[in-house]
Scaffold this motif. Structure first.
Motif, PDB file in Angstrom:
ATOM      1  N   ARG A 289       0.824  -1.212   0.000  1.00 33.79           N
ATOM      2  CA  ARG A 289       0.000   0.000   0.000  1.00 33.79           C
ATOM      3  C   ARG A 289       0.858   1.261   0.000  1.00 33.79           C
ATOM      4  O   ARG A 289       0.356   2.349  -0.235  1.00 33.79           O
ATOM      5  CB  ARG A 289      -0.922   0.010   1.227  1.00 33.79           C
ATOM      6  CG  ARG A 289      -2.235  -0.709   0.948  1.00 33.79           C
ATOM      7  CD  ARG A 289      -3.110  -0.756   2.181  1.00 33.79           C
ATOM      8  NE  ARG A 289      -3.093  -2.094   2.746  1.00 33.79           N
ATOM      9  CZ  ARG A 289      -3.745  -2.456   3.847  1.00 33.79           C
ATOM     10  NH1 ARG A 289      -4.445  -1.577   4.514  1.00 33.79           N
ATOM     11  NH2 ARG A 289      -3.691  -3.688   4.283  1.00 33.79           N
TER      12      ARG A 289
ATOM     13  N   LEU B 140      -0.807 -13.987   8.202  1.00 33.86           N
ATOM     14  CA  LEU B 140      -0.584 -13.597   9.601  1.00 33.86           C
ATOM     15  C   LEU B 140      -0.563 -14.805  10.530  1.00 33.86           C
ATOM     16  O   LEU B 140       0.263 -14.886  11.448  1.00 33.86           O
ATOM     17  CB  LEU B 140      -1.684 -12.607  10.026  1.00 33.86           C
ATOM     18  CG  LEU B 140      -1.682 -12.152  11.474  1.00 33.86           C
ATOM     19  CD1 LEU B 140      -0.365 -11.464  11.835  1.00 33.86           C
ATOM     20  CD2 LEU B 140      -2.864 -11.220  11.745  1.00 33.86           C
TER      21      LEU B 140
ATOM     22  N   ASP C  90       0.461  -2.044  12.030  1.00 34.06           N
ATOM     23  CA  ASP C  90      -0.274  -1.080  11.210  1.00 34.06           C
ATOM     24  C   ASP C  90      -1.001  -0.028  12.022  1.00 34.06           C
ATOM     25  O   ASP C  90      -1.523   0.934  11.477  1.00 34.06           O
ATOM     26  CB  ASP C  90      -1.310  -1.796  10.334  1.00 34.06           C
ATOM     27  CG  ASP C  90      -0.675  -2.266   9.038  1.00 34.06           C
ATOM     28  OD1 ASP C  90       0.493  -1.929   8.796  1.00 34.06           O
ATOM     29  OD2 ASP C  90      -1.355  -2.974   8.273  1.00 34.06           O
ATOM     30  N   ASP C  91      -1.115  -0.268  13.307  1.00 35.17           N
ATOM     31  CA  ASP C  91      -1.733   0.768  14.124  1.00 35.17           C
ATOM     32  C   ASP C  91      -1.082   0.783  15.501  1.00 35.17           C
ATOM     33  O   ASP C  91      -0.399  -0.157  15.885  1.00 35.17           O
ATOM     34  CB  ASP C  91      -3.256   0.585  14.244  1.00 35.17           C
ATOM     35  CG  ASP C  91      -3.685  -0.833  14.547  1.00 35.17           C
ATOM     36  OD1 ASP C  91      -2.837  -1.614  15.033  1.00 35.17           O
ATOM     37  OD2 ASP C  91      -4.854  -1.169  14.324  1.00 35.17           O
TER      38      ASP C  91
ATOM     39  N   TYR D  76     -11.539  -5.823   7.661  1.00 38.04           N
ATOM     40  CA  TYR D  76     -10.965  -6.320   8.925  1.00 38.04           C
ATOM     41  C   TYR D  76     -11.479  -7.713   9.270  1.00 38.04           C
ATOM     42  O   TYR D  76     -12.399  -8.229   8.649  1.00 38.04           O
ATOM     43  CB  TYR D  76     -11.385  -5.386  10.066  1.00 38.04           C
ATOM     44  CG  TYR D  76     -10.867  -3.985   9.958  1.00 38.04           C
ATOM     45  CD1 TYR D  76      -9.604  -3.657  10.425  1.00 38.04           C
ATOM     46  CD2 TYR D  76     -11.642  -2.983   9.385  1.00 38.04           C
ATOM     47  CE1 TYR D  76      -9.127  -2.366  10.341  1.00 38.04           C
ATOM     48  CE2 TYR D  76     -11.163  -1.685   9.289  1.00 38.04           C
ATOM     49  CZ  TYR D  76      -9.909  -1.380   9.768  1.00 38.04           C
ATOM     50  OH  TYR D  76      -9.430  -0.094   9.679  1.00 38.04           O
ATOM     51  N   GLY D  77     -10.901  -8.271  10.337  1.00 35.10           N
ATOM     52  CA  GLY D  77     -11.509  -9.418  10.980  1.00 35.10           C
ATOM     53  C   GLY D  77     -12.679  -8.903  11.807  1.00 35.10           C
ATOM     54  O   GLY D  77     -12.593  -7.830  12.406  1.00 35.10           O
TER      55      GLY D  77
ATOM     56  N   GLU E 273     -12.884 -13.480   8.936  1.00 32.66           N
ATOM     57  CA  GLU E 273     -11.855 -12.593   8.375  1.00 32.66           C
ATOM     58  C   GLU E 273     -12.405 -11.898   7.135  1.00 32.66           C
ATOM     59  O   GLU E 273     -12.847 -12.542   6.189  1.00 32.66           O
ATOM     60  CB  GLU E 273     -10.594 -13.400   8.029  1.00 32.66           C
ATOM     61  CG  GLU E 273      -9.457 -12.596   7.413  1.00 32.66           C
ATOM     62  CD  GLU E 273      -8.829 -11.561   8.370  1.00 32.66           C
ATOM     63  OE1 GLU E 273      -9.101 -11.605   9.577  1.00 32.66           O
ATOM     64  OE2 GLU E 273      -8.082 -10.702   7.877  1.00 32.66           O
ATOM     65  N   LYS E 274     -12.397 -10.590   7.173  1.00 32.62           N
ATOM     66  CA  LYS E 274     -12.833  -9.746   6.043  1.00 32.62           C
ATOM     67  C   LYS E 274     -14.116 -10.264   5.387  1.00 32.62           C
ATOM     68  O   LYS E 274     -14.095 -10.749   4.253  1.00 32.62           O
ATOM     69  CB  LYS E 274     -11.700  -9.615   5.030  1.00 32.62           C
ATOM     70  CG  LYS E 274     -10.413  -9.095   5.662  1.00 32.62           C
ATOM     71  CD  LYS E 274      -9.404  -8.566   4.696  1.00 32.62           C
ATOM     72  CE  LYS E 274      -8.239  -7.933   5.427  1.00 32.62           C
ATOM     73  NZ  LYS E 274      -7.191  -8.832   5.893  1.00 32.62           N
TER      74      LYS E 274
ATOM     75  N   ILE F  48     -11.684  -6.480  14.685  1.00 31.15           N
ATOM     76  CA  ILE F  48     -10.480  -6.783  15.465  1.00 31.15           C
ATOM     77  C   ILE F  48      -9.404  -5.775  15.090  1.00 31.15           C
ATOM     78  O   ILE F  48      -9.055  -5.656  13.906  1.00 31.15           O
ATOM     79  CB  ILE F  48      -9.968  -8.203  15.138  1.00 31.15           C
ATOM     80  CG1 ILE F  48     -11.073  -9.239  15.353  1.00 31.15           C
ATOM     81  CG2 ILE F  48      -8.729  -8.543  15.948  1.00 31.15           C
ATOM     82  CD1 ILE F  48     -10.730 -10.615  14.773  1.00 31.15           C
ATOM     83  N   ILE F  49      -8.918  -5.026  16.077  1.00 34.63           N
ATOM     84  CA  ILE F  49      -7.753  -4.182  15.803  1.00 34.63           C
ATOM     85  C   ILE F  49      -6.507  -4.993  16.179  1.00 34.63           C
ATOM     86  O   ILE F  49      -6.608  -6.035  16.794  1.00 34.63           O
ATOM     87  CB  ILE F  49      -7.844  -2.809  16.506  1.00 34.63           C
ATOM     88  CG1 ILE F  49      -8.016  -2.964  18.012  1.00 34.63           C
ATOM     89  CG2 ILE F  49      -8.997  -2.009  15.932  1.00 34.63           C
ATOM     90  CD1 ILE F  49      -7.966  -1.637  18.763  1.00 34.63           C
ATOM     91  N   GLY F  50      -5.343  -4.501  15.795  1.00 33.45           N
ATOM     92  CA  GLY F  50      -4.165  -5.376  15.827  1.00 33.45           C
ATOM     93  C   GLY F  50      -3.529  -5.656  17.175  1.00 33.45           C
ATOM     94  O   GLY F  50      -2.306  -5.583  17.323  1.00 33.45           O
TER      95      GLY F  50
ATOM     96  N   TYR G  69      -3.699  -8.652  20.330  1.00 35.04           N
ATOM     97  CA  TYR G  69      -4.223  -9.947  20.732  1.00 35.04           C
ATOM     98  C   TYR G  69      -3.437 -10.445  21.943  1.00 35.04           C
ATOM     99  O   TYR G  69      -2.237 -10.196  22.037  1.00 35.04           O
ATOM    100  CB  TYR G  69      -3.999 -10.994  19.635  1.00 35.04           C
ATOM    101  CG  TYR G  69      -4.467 -10.639  18.241  1.00 35.04           C
ATOM    102  CD1 TYR G  69      -5.601 -11.223  17.692  1.00 35.04           C
ATOM    103  CD2 TYR G  69      -3.740  -9.757  17.438  1.00 35.04           C
ATOM    104  CE1 TYR G  69      -6.019 -10.929  16.399  1.00 35.04           C
ATOM    105  CE2 TYR G  69      -4.145  -9.449  16.146  1.00 35.04           C
ATOM    106  CZ  TYR G  69      -5.285 -10.035  15.626  1.00 35.04           C
ATOM    107  OH  TYR G  69      -5.688  -9.744  14.350  1.00 35.04           O
TER     108      TYR G  69
ATOM    109  N   THR H  34      -7.281 -15.062  12.495  1.00 34.23           N
ATOM    110  CA  THR H  34      -8.722 -14.990  12.806  1.00 34.23           C
ATOM    111  C   THR H  34      -9.363 -16.380  12.751  1.00 34.23           C
ATOM    112  O   THR H  34     -10.190 -16.728  13.598  1.00 34.23           O
ATOM    113  CB  THR H  34      -9.422 -14.053  11.793  1.00 34.23           C
ATOM    114  OG1 THR H  34      -8.760 -12.794  11.807  1.00 34.23           O
ATOM    115  CG2 THR H  34     -10.886 -13.859  12.128  1.00 34.23           C
TER     116      THR H  34
HETATM  117  C1  G1P Z   1      -5.094  -8.140   9.932  1.00 34.23           C
HETATM  118  C2  G1P Z   1      -6.011  -9.231  10.469  1.00 34.23           C
HETATM  119  C3  G1P Z   1      -7.420  -8.669  10.635  1.00 34.23           C
HETATM  120  C4  G1P Z   1      -7.386  -7.447  11.536  1.00 34.23           C
HETATM  121  C5  G1P Z   1      -6.398  -6.414  10.981  1.00 34.23           C
HETATM  122  C6  G1P Z   1      -6.219  -5.251  11.960  1.00 34.23           C
HETATM  123  O1  G1P Z   1      -5.480  -7.820   8.625  1.00 34.23           O
HETATM  124  O2  G1P Z   1      -6.003 -10.319   9.586  1.00 34.23           O
HETATM  125  O3  G1P Z   1      -8.255  -9.647  11.204  1.00 34.23           O
HETATM  126  O4  G1P Z   1      -8.684  -6.899  11.633  1.00 34.23           O
HETATM  127  O5  G1P Z   1      -5.118  -6.979  10.752  1.00 34.23           O
HETATM  128  O6  G1P Z   1      -5.412  -4.255  11.426  1.00 34.23           O
HETATM  129  P1  G1P Z   1      -4.527  -7.009   7.588  1.00 34.23           P
HETATM  130  O7  G1P Z   1      -4.681  -5.567   7.917  1.00 34.23           O
HETATM  131  O8  G1P Z   1      -3.141  -7.507   7.812  1.00 34.23           O
HETATM  132  O9  G1P Z   1      -5.048  -7.348   6.223  1.00 34.23           O
END
Ligand code: G1P
Length: 316
Positions: free
Chosen positions: A20, A113, A135-136, A173-174, A194-195, A207-209, A211, A235
């Motif tokens: 991206r 993942l 990513d966050d 997202y998940g 998942e998505k 789901i944010i990143g 766990y 997920t």
């Molecule tokens: C991953 C996970 C997804 C989650 C997301 C959060 O997706 O697979 O479940 O909601 O991170 O950022 P990605 O962003 O890697 O596609």
């Protein structure tokens, strides 16, 4: 089921290609993209360290050497700063290496993942552990990981961080199906997808990143087939744990892996997304407006700049 095993390890997958953000990510790992002057990966490791997780395993891959360089000492630079008497600079340069004990394992192929987390099995062993995606990151004033660790300790099993989003965002997202518990900010996760396709999501909670995983996730991951995007999804493995716990509870004879269920912490605090261009820019601006060394000069400029962009008729 309470669990007294302390969580001390964090797994941080950094093997993504960063498509991206091409073309920069051709040569610079996306985790090294700066929030002003600090790479996003440092903010993630700081979050782990602040929650007491000082053993950090990065799941890395080819062309990510800059991350290892960054978390190592740089004696040449330190000597140069010391010779100039630049103590503040020295502190900045030394800080990353002092945050945590950082370890590395390579993920040879980009299988997803879930596969990245499975690569951490030998290092983690039979202990619960955290997973932090790069990513966050979460504002230091809203300590989400602390709360998740507390929930793991009280209830056992695995814990995911959840945020409510607009319905049109869910398929990025998940996503989870949830039911309430006796605590306002804690839910039982009864299903995960998942998505999901638009319109098929079980809720608007994503789901944010962040766990906390029970170590039983490893044996589940080892048997999880590729899912969304042809990748092994974390997920999907959590879904196995959530569903088998639900099945055990219903007494229908289906016995799943003995890893406890999955709970969610409903997060309503400040989260910064750096996984796509627009959110990354928002994060930069928010940080700039919040930093005492930058805001006094930057904010008035930003105001003037935005005013100057208004069409002449609406400027007064
Ligand atoms: C991953 C996970 C997804 C989650 C997301 C959060 O997706 O697979 O479940 O909601 O991170 O950022 P990605 O962003 O890697 O596609």
């Amino acid at each position: 089921m309470a669990d007294s095993r302390a969580v001390t390890k964090a797994v941080v997958p950094v093997a993504g290609l960063g498509t991206r953000f091409l073309p920069i990510t051709k040569a610079v790992p996306k985790e090294m993209l700066p929030v002003i002057d600090t790479p996003t990966i440092q903010l993630v490791v700081e979050e782990a360290a602040m929650a007491g997780l000082r053993d950090v395993l990065m799941v890395t891959t080819r062309r990510k050497n800059a991350i290892e360089e960054y978390f190592d000492r740089n004696e040449e630079l330190e000597d140069a700063l010391a010779a100039k008497g630049d103590e503040a600079g020295l502190d900045e340069v030394r800080a990353p290496a002092g945050l945590a004990q950082i370890h590395y394992v390579r993920q040879g192929s980009p299988l997803g993942l879930g596969h990245a987390v499975l690569c951490a099995a030998a290092h983690v062993g039979n202990e619960p552990f955290a997973v932090l995606l790069g990513d966050d990151f979460i504002d230091k004033r809203d300590p989400l990981l602390d709360r998740m660790l507390q929930v793991r300790q009280q209830r056992g099993g695995s814990v995911v961080a959840l945020m409510e989003v607009e319905p049109d965002q869910v398929s990025a997202y998940g996503c989870v199906a949830i039911k309430p518990t006796d605590e306002d900010d804690v839910v039982t996760v009864t299903d995960l997808v998942e998505k999901p396709e638009p319109g098929q999501a079980p809720s608007n909670w994503i789901i944010i990143g962040r766990y906390i995983c029970d170590p039983s996730i490893f044996s589940v991951l080892a048997h999880t087939p590729p899912g969304r995007g042809g990748e092994i999804q974390l997920t999907d493995a959590l879904r196995t744990l959530a569903i088998s716990d639900r099945a055990d509870a219903s007494g229908d004879g289906v016995v799943g892996p003995d890893g406890g269920g999955v709970h969610g912490v409903l997060f309503r605090g400040r989260r910064y997304d750096t996984g796509n261009k627009i959110d990354y820019l928002r994060t930069l601006i928010q940080f700039a407006c919040d930093r005492p060394d930058i805001a006094p000069e930057f904010v008035p400029w930003l105001r003037e700049y935005l005013d100057s962009m208004l069409p002449a008729s609406s400027a007064s």
